[in-house]
Scaffold this active site. Sequence first.
Site, PDB file in Angstrom:
ATOM      1  N   ASP A  63      29.564  42.331  42.197  1.00  0.00           N
ATOM      2  CA  ASP A  63      29.851  40.905  42.298  1.00  0.00           C
ATOM      3  C   ASP A  63      31.341  40.619  42.515  1.00  0.00           C
ATOM      4  O   ASP A  63      31.826  39.533  42.181  1.00  0.00           O
ATOM      5  CB  ASP A  63      29.375  40.177  41.034  1.00  0.00           C
ATOM      6  CG  ASP A  63      30.104  40.646  39.785  1.00  0.00           C
ATOM      7  OD1 ASP A  63      30.784  41.691  39.850  1.00  0.00           O
ATOM      8  OD2 ASP A  63      29.997  39.967  38.746  1.00  0.00           O
ATOM      9  N   GLU A  64      32.072  41.554  43.088  1.00  0.00           N
ATOM     10  CA  GLU A  64      33.508  41.350  43.280  1.00  0.00           C
ATOM     11  C   GLU A  64      33.959  42.062  44.548  1.00  0.00           C
ATOM     12  O   GLU A  64      33.491  43.162  44.862  1.00  0.00           O
ATOM     13  CB  GLU A  64      34.270  41.907  42.075  1.00  0.00           C
ATOM     14  CG  GLU A  64      35.767  41.721  42.148  1.00  0.00           C
ATOM     15  CD  GLU A  64      36.462  42.257  40.898  1.00  0.00           C
ATOM     16  OE1 GLU A  64      37.222  43.241  41.020  1.00  0.00           O
ATOM     17  OE2 GLU A  64      36.228  41.704  39.808  1.00  0.00           O
TER      18      GLU A  64
END
Length: 437
Positions: free
Chosen positions: A71-72
């Site tokens: 998620d990054e």
Amino acid sequence: MAVGGMSMISTANYAARKFGVRSAMPGFIAKKLCPQLVFVDSDFAKYKHYASLTREVFKEYDPQFDAGSLDEAYLEISAYCAGKSMTPADVAEALRREVREKTKLTCSAGVAPTRRLAKVCSDANKPDGQMVIEPTRDAVAALLSSLPVRKIGGVGKVLDRTLAAFGIATCGDLLRERALVVALFSEVQSDFLLGVAIGVGGEARPARPPGWAPQRKSLSQERTFAPTADARALAAKIAALAEEVAAGLARENLLTRTVTLKMKRADFEVAQRQTSLPRPTNDAQTISDAALRLFRGEKNTHGSLRLLGVRASSLEIAGEPRGAPAAGQARIDASTFFQPAAAAAADISGDDDDAAATYACDACGGKRIREDDRAEHEDWHFAMTLQREERTTAISAAGPATRGGGGGGGGGRRDATAKRKRPKDQRSLLSMFDPKR
């Protein structure tokens, strides 16, 4: 809402965090802090699906983006801004909007001249905001002057406390005390800290030749469960974990030479033991046997365990030839100090990177606890406090009969005790956490 269960949670949403719920907290303590908390199971297939959707969006803005995790990601948008005649703030807003439309998920963004500062900015306005730092010296200096060093990736609790002991709390302090930093720390660490002080570092893309692929250093599996001292049940868990590790190695065509067993006791003290194998393997039985030997050789488990882990390291690709030793070169395990037949188990308790990262717990009479387990260990003391309060409340509610009287040689006391006795099938709030139960 939290992901996990009564034994342990892996993360919680922002609504739950307002009550003090956080990741790596026992679920029953989280439930005590937030009675309306709802647990959901993890679903990595779903996480990977939505990660792939967000990465499709990222590729539109930077085809060579670097993923930090599911998620990054880090994007270089200078070329996109110039080509589309857009400001960095407009690009960040457009990216967040597109992610939301494609996945129905919120997205925070940070825009800055360096990756290190972009990461800080992305954390500033979570869960659905953005922060932009202009690429000027004054803008960067204004941000860093009061920014706590703990906000920078790579500065952990131990380093933060070390710096605080010398009066360094912010990046501005770090810059002012740069001479002290160089005198106190090694060259590598002082270079890192001085980079933090002026906000540089990590802005260059890693040099990767064609066909480059990341090399795995280890593969592990671990499980948290209600504390138990049942040796047979613990051995079964270790065997199951070893099978999962072996299956993972086989999928990636890897072999291991080192097996490590991790044990977390009911009081959150962690011990790790490792052993070297005579030859590289990904055979489940061999890995399981090695881990079980380490477990059975551990004499001091202090009763219950609440977590077990099996890790395979010293990995190599199956079928890839290993270099033969030069003529006359002796193997270290052929020396008089080590015998190949003796699979010596090394004690590597604590962090692999920083075995000295511990603190003295006053409540435990000065016992040394790993810094990484401080929060969990303090949760354990909190749990014990809750348990004592439960018992005190139960005694108070039972009335004067619990303190004697009633005649008949203490018959009143026996009656009160009988009333308070818990049915065999009823568990107290903290019974699964108490190592004596």
